[in-house]
Design a protein around this motif. Structure first.
Motif, PDB file in Angstrom:
ATOM      1  N   ALA A   3       0.813  -1.214   0.000  1.00  0.00           N
ATOM      2  CA  ALA A   3       0.000   0.000   0.000  1.00  0.00           C
ATOM      3  C   ALA A   3       0.845   1.262   0.000  1.00  0.00           C
ATOM      4  O   ALA A   3       0.432   2.286  -0.534  1.00  0.00           O
ATOM      5  CB  ALA A   3      -0.937  -0.007   1.200  1.00  0.00           C
ATOM      6  N   ASP A   4       2.043   1.239   0.607  1.00  0.00           N
ATOM      7  CA  ASP A   4       2.838   2.453   0.651  1.00  0.00           C
ATOM      8  C   ASP A   4       4.146   2.337  -0.126  1.00  0.00           C
ATOM      9  O   ASP A   4       5.033   3.166   0.007  1.00  0.00           O
ATOM     10  CB  ASP A   4       3.135   2.848   2.103  1.00  0.00           C
ATOM     11  CG  ASP A   4       4.062   1.858   2.799  1.00  0.00           C
ATOM     12  OD1 ASP A   4       4.236   0.741   2.282  1.00  0.00           O
ATOM     13  OD2 ASP A   4       4.617   2.219   3.847  1.00  0.00           O
ATOM     14  N   THR A   6       5.686   2.157  -4.006  1.00  0.00           N
ATOM     15  CA  THR A   6       5.396   2.274  -5.427  1.00  0.00           C
ATOM     16  C   THR A   6       6.663   2.062  -6.239  1.00  0.00           C
ATOM     17  O   THR A   6       7.675   2.733  -6.006  1.00  0.00           O
ATOM     18  CB  THR A   6       4.785   3.644  -5.768  1.00  0.00           C
ATOM     19  OG1 THR A   6       3.592   3.846  -4.998  1.00  0.00           O
ATOM     20  CG2 THR A   6       4.446   3.734  -7.255  1.00  0.00           C
ATOM     21  N   ARG A  54       3.288  -1.830  -5.480  1.00  0.00           N
ATOM     22  CA  ARG A  54       2.416  -1.572  -6.632  1.00  0.00           C
ATOM     23  C   ARG A  54       3.302  -1.187  -7.811  1.00  0.00           C
ATOM     24  O   ARG A  54       4.236  -0.387  -7.642  1.00  0.00           O
ATOM     25  CB  ARG A  54       1.463  -0.419  -6.337  1.00  0.00           C
ATOM     26  CG  ARG A  54       0.467  -0.688  -5.213  1.00  0.00           C
ATOM     27  CD  ARG A  54      -0.189   0.598  -4.776  1.00  0.00           C
ATOM     28  NE  ARG A  54       0.834   1.551  -4.323  1.00  0.00           N
ATOM     29  CZ  ARG A  54       0.599   2.840  -4.109  1.00  0.00           C
ATOM     30  NH1 ARG A  54      -0.595   3.338  -4.328  1.00  0.00           N
ATOM     31  NH2 ARG A  54       1.560   3.641  -3.688  1.00  0.00           N
ATOM     32  N   CYS A  56       3.673   0.761 -11.236  1.00  0.00           N
ATOM     33  CA  CYS A  56       3.133   1.797 -12.116  1.00  0.00           C
ATOM     34  C   CYS A  56       3.972   1.812 -13.395  1.00  0.00           C
ATOM     35  O   CYS A  56       5.187   1.983 -13.334  1.00  0.00           O
ATOM     36  CB  CYS A  56       3.211   3.160 -11.426  1.00  0.00           C
ATOM     37  SG  CYS A  56       2.920   4.566 -12.529  1.00  0.00           S
ATOM     38  N   SER A  89       6.875  11.686  -9.246  1.00  0.00           N
ATOM     39  CA  SER A  89       6.927  11.691  -7.784  1.00  0.00           C
ATOM     40  C   SER A  89       5.815  12.554  -7.195  1.00  0.00           C
ATOM     41  O   SER A  89       5.209  12.198  -6.176  1.00  0.00           O
ATOM     42  CB  SER A  89       8.289  12.197  -7.309  1.00  0.00           C
ATOM     43  OG  SER A  89       8.341  12.258  -5.901  1.00  0.00           O
ATOM     44  N   ARG A  91       2.909  13.185  -8.544  1.00  0.00           N
ATOM     45  CA  ARG A  91       1.577  12.660  -8.855  1.00  0.00           C
ATOM     46  C   ARG A  91       1.230  11.398  -8.083  1.00  0.00           C
ATOM     47  O   ARG A  91       0.049  11.121  -7.846  1.00  0.00           O
ATOM     48  CB  ARG A  91       1.477  12.349 -10.351  1.00  0.00           C
ATOM     49  CG  ARG A  91       1.466  13.544 -11.253  1.00  0.00           C
ATOM     50  CD  ARG A  91       1.473  13.112 -12.718  1.00  0.00           C
ATOM     51  NE  ARG A  91       0.334  12.276 -13.064  1.00  0.00           N
ATOM     52  CZ  ARG A  91       0.197  11.678 -14.231  1.00  0.00           C
ATOM     53  NH1 ARG A  91       1.123  11.812 -15.161  1.00  0.00           N
ATOM     54  NH2 ARG A  91      -0.875  10.939 -14.482  1.00  0.00           N
ATOM     55  N   LEU A  92       2.236  10.613  -7.716  1.00  0.00           N
ATOM     56  CA  LEU A  92       1.968   9.300  -7.152  1.00  0.00           C
ATOM     57  C   LEU A  92       1.750   9.359  -5.643  1.00  0.00           C
ATOM     58  O   LEU A  92       2.111  10.327  -4.985  1.00  0.00           O
ATOM     59  CB  LEU A  92       3.117   8.356  -7.500  1.00  0.00           C
ATOM     60  CG  LEU A  92       3.269   8.077  -9.009  1.00  0.00           C
ATOM     61  CD1 LEU A  92       4.522   7.273  -9.290  1.00  0.00           C
ATOM     62  CD2 LEU A  92       2.033   7.364  -9.551  1.00  0.00           C
ATOM     63  N   ALA A  93       1.177   8.291  -5.115  1.00  0.00           N
ATOM     64  CA  ALA A  93       0.816   8.228  -3.702  1.00  0.00           C
ATOM     65  C   ALA A  93       2.058   8.372  -2.821  1.00  0.00           C
ATOM     66  O   ALA A  93       3.172   8.028  -3.231  1.00  0.00           O
ATOM     67  CB  ALA A  93       0.120   6.897  -3.406  1.00  0.00           C
ATOM     68  N   PRO A  94       1.880   8.884  -1.604  1.00  0.00           N
ATOM     69  CA  PRO A  94       3.024   9.019  -0.693  1.00  0.00           C
ATOM     70  C   PRO A  94       3.592   7.663  -0.294  1.00  0.00           C
ATOM     71  O   PRO A  94       2.929   6.631  -0.414  1.00  0.00           O
ATOM     72  CB  PRO A  94       2.435   9.759   0.508  1.00  0.00           C
ATOM     73  CG  PRO A  94       0.960   9.512   0.444  1.00  0.00           C
ATOM     74  CD  PRO A  94       0.625   9.373  -1.005  1.00  0.00           C
ATOM     75  N   GLN A 141      10.054   8.845   1.628  1.00  0.00           N
ATOM     76  CA  GLN A 141       8.985   9.840   1.527  1.00  0.00           C
ATOM     77  C   GLN A 141       9.525  11.242   1.775  1.00  0.00           C
ATOM     78  O   GLN A 141       9.202  12.181   1.043  1.00  0.00           O
ATOM     79  CB  GLN A 141       7.863   9.521   2.517  1.00  0.00           C
ATOM     80  CG  GLN A 141       6.790  10.590   2.621  1.00  0.00           C
ATOM     81  CD  GLN A 141       6.108  10.903   1.299  1.00  0.00           C
ATOM     82  OE1 GLN A 141       5.924  10.022   0.468  1.00  0.00           O
ATOM     83  NE2 GLN A 141       5.746  12.158   1.092  1.00  0.00           N
TER      84      GLN A 141
END
Length: 200
Positions: A3-4, A6, A54, A56, A89, A91-94, A141
């Motif tokens: 989940a965290d 990418t 995940r 991308c 960086s 645009r994508l989830a933290p 992060q």
């Protein structure tokens, strides 16, 4: 855990006669196109099947494309490599972010796991390439707010040194060295390595 985390796979849309121009100049359009399709397909399936992150797919040109293995697909947008990675960086989830290209077909899931593990203690992680660049770069992060791409001389032997200079004072972890397949010589070495593994 995914989940965290990418993983971004950056790739040019595989269109005959458009991508891998340096390689095509040495081995021909058909061989370069075949390499591009095979490398992208194998990387996306190999790395997209892993539940620890995940995947991308960041594609250029920014047109819809189907890709087995990717959790989602985005366009890279305009600009040099640093500008495109910065945009991704943003645009994508933290969370920890790892970016690879599609020109290094020998990347395996273990390399990606080592990169994410390195980011637990480090600010950045780099997979050095033989040509002075890198086949992987990743950020914690916190470091994603301060990306080290200003003044980097892309597509030169100075790209990694410039990036490391921008990361001075940060905790940077290094992975194993691999070779990008960008020209005829690197293509032939890659084919010899593949043949050697198959012959074992």
């Amino acid at each position: 855990m995914a989940a965290d985390r990418t993983l971004v796979l950056m790739a040019r849309r595989p269109i005959l006669g458009q991508g891998k121009r340096r390689l095509a100049a040495d081995v021909g359009d058909c061989a370069a196109h075949r390499f591009q399709r095979v490398a992208l397909g194998r990387l996306s399936q190999r790395l997209g099947a892993d539940p620890r992150w995940r995947l991308c797919l960041a594609i250029t040109p920014d047109e819809p494309v189907r890709c087995l293995g990717a959790d989602f697909v985005v366009g890279q947008g305009e600009g040099d490599l640093g500008q495109r990675m910065t945009r991704l960086s943003q645009r994508l989830a933290p969370g920890p972010l790892v970016i690879i290209g599609s020109d290094t077909p020998e990347v395996v899931a273990g390399d990606i796991e080592r990169a994410f593990e390195a980011l637990k203690a480090g600010d950045a992680v780099i997979g050095p390439a033989l040509d002075g660049g890198y086949w992987l770069i990743g950020f914690s992060q916190d470091q994603r707010a301060h990306l080290p791409f200003t003044g980097v001389r892309w597509s030169t032997p100075h790209a990694r040194a410039d990036t490391l200079n921008n990361l001075a004072g940060k905790r940077v972890m290094m992975l194993r060295e691999l070779e990008d397949i960008d020209d005829g010589a690197s293509y032939r070495r890659w084919r010899q390595r593949v043949a050697g593994r198959l012959g074992k």
